[in-house]
Design a protein around this motif. Structure first.
Motif, PDB file in Angstrom:
ATOM      1  N   ILE A  26       0.847  -1.193   0.000  1.00  0.00           N
ATOM      2  CA  ILE A  26       0.000   0.000   0.000  1.00  0.00           C
ATOM      3  C   ILE A  26       0.883   1.242   0.000  1.00  0.00           C
ATOM      4  O   ILE A  26       1.854   1.329   0.744  1.00  0.00           O
ATOM      5  CB  ILE A  26      -0.915   0.020   1.243  1.00  0.00           C
ATOM      6  N   MET A  27       0.526   2.188  -0.845  1.00  0.00           N
ATOM      7  CA  MET A  27       1.248   3.457  -0.900  1.00  0.00           C
ATOM      8  C   MET A  27       0.894   4.290   0.336  1.00  0.00           C
ATOM      9  O   MET A  27      -0.280   4.447   0.669  1.00  0.00           O
ATOM     10  CB  MET A  27       0.852   4.214  -2.160  1.00  0.00           C
ATOM     11  N   LEU A  28       1.903   4.804   1.032  1.00  0.00           N
ATOM     12  CA  LEU A  28       1.687   5.604   2.233  1.00  0.00           C
ATOM     13  C   LEU A  28       1.724   7.081   1.866  1.00  0.00           C
ATOM     14  O   LEU A  28       2.742   7.593   1.393  1.00  0.00           O
ATOM     15  CB  LEU A  28       2.754   5.282   3.283  1.00  0.00           C
ATOM     16  N   VAL A  29       0.596   7.765   2.056  1.00  0.00           N
ATOM     17  CA  VAL A  29       0.448   9.176   1.711  1.00  0.00           C
ATOM     18  C   VAL A  29       0.309   9.968   2.999  1.00  0.00           C
ATOM     19  O   VAL A  29      -0.489   9.631   3.868  1.00  0.00           O
ATOM     20  CB  VAL A  29      -0.787   9.395   0.804  1.00  0.00           C
ATOM     21  N   LEU A  30       1.093  11.033   3.119  1.00  0.00           N
ATOM     22  CA  LEU A  30       1.118  11.845   4.337  1.00  0.00           C
ATOM     23  C   LEU A  30       0.617  13.249   4.070  1.00  0.00           C
ATOM     24  O   LEU A  30       1.153  13.958   3.214  1.00  0.00           O
ATOM     25  CB  LEU A  30       2.557  11.912   4.878  1.00  0.00           C
TER      26      LEU A  30
END
Length: 88
Positions: free
Chosen positions: A13-17
């Motif tokens: 899963i791509m981690l977006v902040l």
């Protein structure tokens, strides 16, 4: 955040902040941990764990809830981009 990174990696899963309040959050980490780390170091550590870091404009924040600005018409009638878009 490191545990979240591990889970994201495990499941691809791509981690977006959303880093809109990262300065405040880094300050709280500094005060709670009392480990002598500088805010600059804490911010670098947090952002290095994300695949994508973005900042919402301050005008999008309202009572602690994030709202995306949805203009009525993205391109004015004259066909040129709106000057209030700040170059984005």
């Amino acid at each position: 955040m490191m545990d979240v990174r591990k889970v994201a990696d495990k499941y691809g899963i791509m981690l977006v902040l959303d880093a809109s309040l990262i300065g405040e959050n880094a300050y709280l980490v500094k005060m709670r941990r009392k480990n002598g780390k500088k805010i600059r170091w804490i911010i670098k550590m947090i952002t290095s764990l994300a695949d994508l870091v973005y900042f919402l404009r301050a005008s999008c924040l309202h009572h602690g809830r994030r709202h995306l600005h949805q203009p009525e018409s993205p391109v004015p009638e004259n066909g040129s981009p709106d000057s209030s878009s700040e170059g984005f």
